[in-house]
Write an enzyme that holds these catalytic residues in place. Structure first.
Site, mmCIF file in Angstrom:
data_model
loop_
_atom_site.group_PDB
_atom_site.id
_atom_site.type_symbol
_atom_site.label_atom_id
_atom_site.label_comp_id
_atom_site.label_asym_id
_atom_site.label_seq_id
_atom_site.Cartn_x
_atom_site.Cartn_y
_atom_site.Cartn_z
ATOM 1 N N ASP A 1 25.576 9.447 -2.211
ATOM 2 C CA ASP A 1 25.879 8.874 -3.446
ATOM 3 C C ASP A 1 26.866 9.553 -4.084
ATOM 4 O O ASP A 1 26.748 10.724 -4.900
ATOM 5 C CB ASP A 1 24.500 8.975 -4.309
ATOM 6 C CG ASP A 1 24.662 8.172 -5.804
ATOM 7 O OD1 ASP A 1 25.248 7.352 -5.863
ATOM 8 O OD2 ASP A 1 23.926 8.844 -6.656
ATOM 9 N N GLU B 1 26.741 4.712 -0.832
ATOM 10 C CA GLU B 1 26.620 3.612 -1.791
ATOM 11 C C GLU B 1 27.987 2.886 -1.790
ATOM 12 O O GLU B 1 28.776 3.403 -1.702
ATOM 13 C CB GLU B 1 26.386 4.292 -2.948
ATOM 14 C CG GLU B 1 26.165 3.115 -4.018
ATOM 15 C CD GLU B 1 25.767 3.673 -5.273
ATOM 16 O OE1 GLU B 1 24.543 3.927 -5.718
ATOM 17 O OE2 GLU B 1 26.538 4.245 -6.219
ATOM 18 N N ASP C 1 20.426 11.945 -8.515
ATOM 19 C CA ASP C 1 21.428 11.899 -7.485
ATOM 20 C C ASP C 1 20.975 12.237 -6.094
ATOM 21 O O ASP C 1 21.593 11.429 -5.233
ATOM 22 C CB ASP C 1 22.747 12.676 -7.947
ATOM 23 C CG ASP C 1 23.406 12.370 -9.309
ATOM 24 O OD1 ASP C 1 23.535 11.304 -9.473
ATOM 25 O OD2 ASP C 1 23.744 13.556 -10.034
#
Length: 162
Positions: A10, A70, A142
Site C-alpha cells: 500500500d 493498490e 497502512d
C-alpha cells in the site's frame, strides 16, 4: 495447490504498508507486515530510496512469488498524484528487480473483499484483517491495508481457478 507468497504493498511517501502473505493448501498466513515510515523532514527522493531499499530487503528475505499493489486512485491534487505515483514507482521497481508478476487491486475492491463494503473505514479493514488472518494484535492502518491487498489477491486467484 502449490505454496505461493505475495509481497503486497500500500504505497505512500511517508507510510508505505507492506505484507508478506503465504497461501498453502488454501490457508493464508501472514509471515511479515509493517510500515516503511519516513519522517516529514526527509526529502522525497530519500523517502523513495527508503521505500525501495526496505521492500527489496523484505523481498530478498521472504522470496515472494508474486507482487500485489493498490491500484491508482483518482486524486484532484496534482502534487498528491505525483507523490503517490513516485511511491508506487519505487515499489514497482522492487517487483521488476525481483522478476515478480504484478497485480493491481482498486482500493474499493480491496475493502469490498475484506469488509464487504467498498467504502469501509481503515479501522474496519484492520479489525477484519486481524480476524481473517488470526493475528494476535490489530496491525497499524497502512500495514492492515497491505495485508488486505494480499488477502484480496489470493481471494481473486482462488475465484479465477474455480
Amino acid at each position: 495447490m502449490p505454496t505461493e507468497r505475495v509481497l503486497a504493498v500500500d504505497p505512500s511517501l511517508r507510510g508505505t504498508g507492506f505484507a508478506i502473505i503465504e497461501s498453502s493448501g488454501g490457508k493464508l498466513r501472514a509471515l511479515a507486515y509493517g510500515v516503511v515510515k519516513n519522517p516529514p523532514k526527509l526529502a522525497a527522493h530519500q523517502c523513495l530510496r527508503e521505500i525501495h531499499d526496505t521492500l527489496s530487503r523484505i523481498a530478498a528475505v521472504h522470496q515472494p512469488t508474486t507482487f500485489a499493489i493498490e491500484g491508482i486512485i483518482f486524486v484532484q491534487n496534482v502534487r498528491t498524484a505525483i507523490i503517490l505515483g513516485s511511491a508506487r514507482g519505487a515499489a514497482l521497481l522492487v517487483a521488476a528487480g525481483h522478476d515478480l508478476e504484478v497485480h493491481e487491486y482498486a482500493p474499493r475492491l480491496v475493502k469490498q473483499a475484506v469488509v464487504g463494503r467498498g467504502g469501509a473505514q481503515k479501522d474496519q479493514v484492520a479489525f477484519m484483517i486481524r480476524a481473517m488472518l488470526g493475528l494476535t494484535e490489530t496491525p497499524p492502518p497502512d500495514a492492515a491495508d497491505a495485508l488486505a491487498i494480499g488477502v484480496t489477491h489470493f481471494n481473486r486467484r482462488a475465484t479465477a481457478i474455480r
